[in-house]
Write an enzyme that holds these catalytic residues in place. Structure first.
Site, PDB file in Angstrom:
ATOM      1  NE  ARG A 261      -3.789  -2.235   2.326  1.00  0.00           N
ATOM      2  CZ  ARG A 261      -4.650  -2.552   3.289  1.00  0.00           C
ATOM      3  NH1 ARG A 261      -4.782  -1.741   4.327  1.00  0.00           N
ATOM      4  NH2 ARG A 261      -5.385  -3.645   3.218  1.00  0.00           N
ATOM      5  NE  ARG A 276      -1.022   4.483   9.003  1.00  0.00           N
ATOM      6  CZ  ARG A 276      -2.316   4.139   8.948  1.00  0.00           C
ATOM      7  NH1 ARG A 276      -2.811   3.700   7.814  1.00  0.00           N
ATOM      8  NH2 ARG A 276      -3.089   4.245  10.004  1.00  0.00           N
ATOM      9  CD  GLU A 348      -7.990  -1.397  11.100  1.00  0.00           C
ATOM     10  OE1 GLU A 348      -8.032  -2.166  10.129  1.00  0.00           O
ATOM     11  OE2 GLU A 348      -7.989  -0.147  10.996  1.00  0.00           O
ATOM     12  CB  SER A 351     -10.868  -4.229   9.013  1.00  0.00           C
ATOM     13  OG  SER A 351     -12.044  -3.512   8.725  1.00  0.00           O
ATOM     14  NE  ARG A 390      -1.728  -1.781  11.279  1.00  0.00           N
ATOM     15  CZ  ARG A 390      -2.530  -0.726  11.214  1.00  0.00           C
ATOM     16  NH1 ARG A 390      -3.596  -0.660  11.989  1.00  0.00           N
ATOM     17  NH2 ARG A 390      -2.282   0.261  10.388  1.00  0.00           N
TER      18      ARG A 390
END
Length: 427
Positions: A261, A276, A348, A351, A390
């Site tokens: 990403r 991230r 988070e 999801s 994460r």
């Protein structure tokens, strides 16, 4: 993609659903475009019908020796043939404009999704686990993980910001987490393991609602392929264009892949540490089901992700996202947020979303209900079971020790060759 028939028949309901997501009304524009396109299609059908009639009449006139009538009919047929290409092009352009308009509109939310503008309006559903207690001030992973093999400097030297080089025991723990997740989802929860491509074409990105809206968030190669932002793209698009046998449901797929990403919309967020990254690994969960089963499947998928956190004994909370915080293609989303002691906050880590038939319409994935003549669109769901990087951060921060070492969760020790602790300075 939205159902144009529903918009045509219920424009007010559609606009109200968009308003819940903070999007402007669009039904009037869509219905007008659709009506214009349909009128043009009707006109073309009429002209094609008249052309066929006139062509037959030419032969009849010639047979009767009526050359004047035959010539007039020939002229009429020639005019129709000349006008049709322009009308066909106009219809194509209107159809493309309609598709482009629909493709840029977010999915409409399920009725039980709470309304809200951003993450502050999300609703906590459940909370699990006891927050760890320390006899020292817990640190963020970026402060102690480099001594254990999380090398930010080398990653940046090689590839630039938001890339990390993992070494030795840290790389092994990262690998152990991914393998543990994959084994859990296949062995315990019945997902079929897949090894899909991580380079995909435009159709796959469009079919899974990543194009056109999120082009800037993804990386593209020089030969016009895309690096997947998640294997949701590859796994979900595997059923594109198919009419699935109802006996095949539910289809549950999982893959542990690299994901990429650009993080174009996250400037300044989580620039420090391993939270991230431009490149990361994720154990993806994808389900293809009948419409009547999608709600229960959403709950099941979320539970499959929760089990991994519980097996690793990581405290977390389950959040129901509000209309303003859901992803573009989601109809309903649960986020799992893991506790990070170094930050003193929940973040988070998974999801899980139900998209209804939103993706299925874009990629024309259907099934034929038993005894039915017509096909219906399937429902698709996707989730993280979990994001490996994460989860690595969560393990480091929750299992950190005063001397800078990190205990290895019991569930991972067999994957680590019996290693019980990561220690500073050891490979």
């Amino acid at each position: 993609m939205h159902d144009i028939r529903f918009i045509r028949e219920h424009p007010d309901l559609f606009d109200r659903a968009l308003a819940r997501r903070g999007a402007p009304a669009a039904a009037q524009e869509i219905v007008a475009l659709d009506a214009k396109r349909r009128a043009l299609a009707t006109r073309m059908q009429e002209l094609q019908g008249r052309r066929n009639e006139a062509s037959k009449a030419i032969g009849q006139a010639m047979g009767k020796g009526d050359t004047d009538k035959a010539e007039a009919l020939k002229a009429e047929v020639a005019d129709i043939k000349q006008s049709l290409p322009a009308l066909e092009e106009e219809e194509r352009e209107l159809g493309q404009e309609l598709d482009d308009t629909l493709a840029r509109l977010p999915n409409i939310p399920a009725e039980d999704v709470p309304e809200g503008a951003d993450e502050s309006d999300n609703v906590e559903v459940t909370r699990w686990g006891t927050l760890p207690e320390f006899d020292f001030s817990p640190r963020e992973h970026a402060d102690f993980a480099p001594a254990l093999g999380m090398d930010f400097e080398t990653g940046t030297k090689i590839s630039g910001a938001r890339f990390t080089f993992l070494r030795g025991q840290m790389a092994r723990l990262h690998r152990a987490l991914g393998q543990f997740m994959l084994d859990h989802q296949t062995g315990r929860n019945g997902y079929t393991e897949c090894a899909p491509p991580v380079l995909v074409g435009d159709d796959a990105m469009y079919g899974t609602d990543k194009l056109p809206k999120f082009a800037e968030d993804s990386f593209r190669t020089t030969d016009r392929r895309w690096l997947i932002p998640t294997s949701e793209v590859s796994l979900t698009y595997s059923v594109a264009g198919e009419i699935i046998d109802e006996a095949s449901f539910p289809i549950r797929l999982t893959a542990l892949t690299l994901c990429f990403r650009s993080e174009a919309g996250s400037a300044g967020r989580d620039t420090r540490g391993f939270i991230r990254q431009h490149q990361f690994e994720k154990c993806e969960l994808v389900s293809i089901v009948r419409p009547e089963d999608s709600e229960a499947e959403h709950e099941r998928m979320t539970r499959c992700a929760e089990e991994v956190l519980e097996a690793l004994e990581l405290p977390y909370r389950k959040m129901l996202l509000c209309t303003g915080d859901m992803g573009f293609g989601a109809r309903k989303t649960y986020d799992l947020e893991v506790w990070l002691p170094g930050q003193g906050a929940y973040r988070e880590i998974s999801s899980c979303s139900s998209t209804g038939d939103f993706q299925a319409r874009r990629m024309n994935a259907r099934y034929r209900p038993e005894g039915a003549k017509k096909t219906e669109f399937v429902h698709t769901l996707n989730g993280s079971g979990l994001a490996v990087g994460r989860t690595l951060v969560a393990v480091l921060e929750n299992y950190q020790q005063k001397d800078g070492s990190v205990r290895v969760p019991e569930a991972l020790q067999s994957y680590m060759g019996g290693l019980e602790r990561l220690e500073p300075g050891k490979g």
